[in-house]
Enzyme design. Structure first.
Site, PDB file in Angstrom:
ATOM      1  N   GLU A   4       0.823  -1.220   0.000  1.00  0.00           N
ATOM      2  CA  GLU A   4       0.000   0.000   0.000  1.00  0.00           C
ATOM      3  C   GLU A   4       0.852   1.263   0.000  1.00  0.00           C
ATOM      4  OE1 GLU A   4      -3.540  -1.653   2.930  1.00  0.00           O
ATOM      5  OE2 GLU A   4      -1.902  -0.490   3.770  1.00  0.00           O
TER       6      GLU A   4
ATOM      7  N   GLY B  29       1.939   5.019  -0.490  1.00  0.00           N
ATOM      8  CA  GLY B  29       1.269   6.298  -0.690  1.00  0.00           C
ATOM      9  C   GLY B  29       2.305   7.364  -1.004  1.00  0.00           C
TER      10      GLY B  29
ATOM     11  N   CYS C  68      -2.190  33.199   9.572  1.00  0.00           N
ATOM     12  CA  CYS C  68      -1.950  33.928  10.824  1.00  0.00           C
ATOM     13  C   CYS C  68      -1.331  33.048  11.896  1.00  0.00           C
ATOM     14  CB  CYS C  68      -3.258  34.530  11.313  1.00  0.00           C
ATOM     15  SG  CYS C  68      -3.935  35.711  10.156  1.00  0.00           S
TER      16      CYS C  68
HETATM   17  C1  LIG Z   1      -2.777   1.540   6.566  1.00  0.00           C
HETATM   18  C2  LIG Z   1      -1.898   2.410   5.769  1.00  0.00           C
HETATM   19  N1  LIG Z   1      -1.412   1.941   4.609  1.00  0.00           N
HETATM   20  C3  LIG Z   1      -0.619   2.702   3.827  1.00  0.00           C
HETATM   21  C4  LIG Z   1      -0.277   3.977   4.188  1.00  0.00           C
HETATM   22  C5  LIG Z   1       0.596   4.767   3.276  1.00  0.00           C
HETATM   23  O1  LIG Z   1       1.762   5.152   3.884  1.00  0.00           O
HETATM   24  P1  LIG Z   1       2.822   5.991   3.050  1.00  0.00           P
HETATM   25  O2  LIG Z   1       2.104   7.132   2.476  1.00  0.00           O
HETATM   26  O3  LIG Z   1       3.841   6.384   4.014  1.00  0.00           O
HETATM   27  O4  LIG Z   1       3.347   5.058   1.994  1.00  0.00           O
HETATM   28  C6  LIG Z   1      -0.760   4.499   5.382  1.00  0.00           C
HETATM   29  C7  LIG Z   1      -0.380   5.855   5.804  1.00  0.00           C
HETATM   30  O5  LIG Z   1      -0.275   6.214   6.921  1.00  0.00           O
HETATM   31  C8  LIG Z   1      -1.582   3.694   6.210  1.00  0.00           C
HETATM   32  O6  LIG Z   1      -2.079   4.151   7.350  1.00  0.00           O
END
Ligand SMILES: Cc1ncc(COP(=O)(O)O)c(C=O)c1O
Length: 468
Positions: free
Chosen positions: A328, A330, A397
């Site tokens: 996963e 991000g 601000c």
């Molecule tokens: C469950 C889960 N998966 C994946 C991610 C993605 O993490 P990153 O953006 O650091 O790859 C997050 C981000 O906090 C997450 O909470």
């Protein structure tokens, strides 16, 4: 959102350095700075001066014959002219290339695998659509991300639904839309799911496990440590797994783990596998995201290949060979694919030079929330060897509204365009209307052409929710 406590506590690092150089005690202190010479230049930034600022912009960015930054082949000044500032510019080819890199590198090491983009890093329908087109699934945390993911055309079976406090409505949405996997964070998720899944149907679930692993990153983005609010300690997870296995409405498919975010070495990821493997053999293991991105000259995040060598190498030792592995990513998927362009509104010269731009913590909360350092340059004079060291501040601000604390800019003046690279992750998603600012537009740039994918908020949008 209440940031007011910060006003009294935070003094930008460069300002503290100036005070020290003037023989004063810094008025507010968080972390002692290591900077002495130059008074106001963070060590990391000074060390990096030999390096090209351009290397932090999306792959494929360049500077044209007139010295103007181009992203996706589009001149920064032309984008600013057409779409206004601030504007978030995504290099579409770089975004797609990174998505393919993840899919290919993972498939090469673990063929029965899937990459799901962690939408929270950039939950814009157009970005989610790119991911879907490139064959990824989507991780969604909450109803809003489900809505945009569906609008992006995702097959709901490829959605992975997260959240440590999923409400009844969100659980109902997940079930109604046939989301592929719901990641159970707690026993209440199980209660809600059992109530929501209609008779005769079942919902596939994973259980989120706390691996008890820490990593060198900001405490606010650590999630896999003992005592984390996310998921369950292994013993509690084992109990919940037994309950799910007895459920007539839920199907126990596997386990989930996520160590944290902006992690710049591979060991914590590898260390998170054994603790979940100890809970037994399942058909699916979701090993989370968390790989760090390159924000500054000195950041050296592992490549996707190096990260996967470590993670999948350990997975081979501990996980069943026939299991499906999900990742996963991000931040590392999107951070470097975008940059933000701002217009300089005012330059205030004194003991410190403040360059104030037309955005700030309304479009980039990463600095205030996680102390994330960014770099910056003047879009038409990017490569400055001996620029004036300034603090780039926003228009909000709060004294904590700092975009870059100590950076060399080439003779900044009113009207200049300031370009901040690596703003693709968590900036759009945390954008807010503080001080009545309108959230900024998103542009996709590719091959010299640009298209608006999210428009700037209007003044009318700011009134749209009023009911009196
Ligand atoms: C469950 C889960 N998966 C994946 C991610 C993605 O993490 P990153 O953006 O650091 O790859 C997050 C981000 O906090 C997450 O909470």
């Amino acid at each position: 959102m209440d940031f007011h406590h910060r006003e009294s506590r935070i003094l930008p690092r460069a300002a503290r350095d100036v005070q020290r150089c003037a023989g004063q005690t810094p008025t507010a202190n968080l972390v002692p700075t290591t900077v002495a010479a130059g008074c106001a230049m963070p060590e990391g930034a000074r060390m990096g001066r030999g390096e090209s600022l351009l290397s932090l912009f999306p792959p494929g960015s360049d500077v044209d014959g007139e010295g103007m930054l181009r992203v996706g082949g589009c001149r920064a000044d032309a984008l600013a002219e057409t779409y206004g500032t601030p504007v978030l510019v995504v290099a579409e080819d770089a975004l797609r290339a990174r998505a393919r890199e993840y899919v290919d590198e993972l498939a090469a090491r673990w063929p029965r695998s899937r990459v799901v983009f962690a939408s929270k890093a950039f939950p814009c329908t157009a970005v989610q659509r790119v991911m879907v087109e490139e064959g990824l699934g989507l991780d969604v945390a909450g109803g809003g991300e489900i809505v945009t993911a569906l609008a992006a055309g995702v097959d709901p079976a490829l959605l992975v639904h997260h959240g440590n406090a999923k409400g009844d409505e969100e659980i109902a949405m997940a079930v109604e839309h046939g989301i592929g996997l719901v990641v159970v964070d707690n026993a209440d998720d199980v209660d809600r799911l059992e109530a929501a899944v209609p008779a005769g149907r079942t919902q596939d679930v994973l259980v989120r496990v706390i691996p008890g692993v820490t990593a060198e990153t900001h405490a606010h983005v650590l999630t896999g440590h003992a005592g984390s609010k996310f998921g369950l300690e292994p013993r509690a997870a084992a109990e919940l797994i037994r309950r799910i296995e007895r459920s007539r409405r839920l199907t126990m498919r596997g386990l989930h783990v996520h160590v944290g975010s902006q992690i710049l070495d591979v060991e914590p990821f590898a260390a998170s596998v054994a603790p979940i493997a100890a809970l037994g053999e399942f058909p699916v293991y979701d090993l989370g995201g968390g790989l760090g991105a390159r924000y500054t000259y000195t950041d050296e995040p592992p490549s996707v290949a190096a990260y996967l060598d470590a993670l999948i190498g350990t997975a081979r030792e501990h996980l069943p060979a026939e299991a499906e592995v999900i990742l996963e990513p991000g931040r590392s998927m999107v951070a470097s694919a975008a940059a933000t362009l701002y217009r300089v509104v005012t330059v205030k010269r004194g003991a410190i030079t403040f360059v104030a731009v037309d955005g700030g913590m309304g479009d980039n909360l990463e600095v205030a929330l996680f102390d994330q350092r960014f770099e910056a340059g003047i879009a038409g004079r990017l490569e400055t060897a001996d620029g004036e060291v300034v603090i780039v501040v926003g228009r909000h601000c709060e004294s904590g509204d700092v975009l870059v604390d100590g950076v060399a800019l080439d003779a900044p003046r009113v009207g200049d365009l300031v370009a901040v690279p690596a703003t693709g992750a968590y900036c759009f998603t945390m954008a807010n209307n503080y001080n009545g600012t309108r959230r900024i537009p998103v542009i996709f740039a590719a091959g010299g052409g640009a298209r608006l994918v999210v428009r700037r908020e209007s003044w009318a949008d700011l009134l749209a929710r009023d009911v009196v």
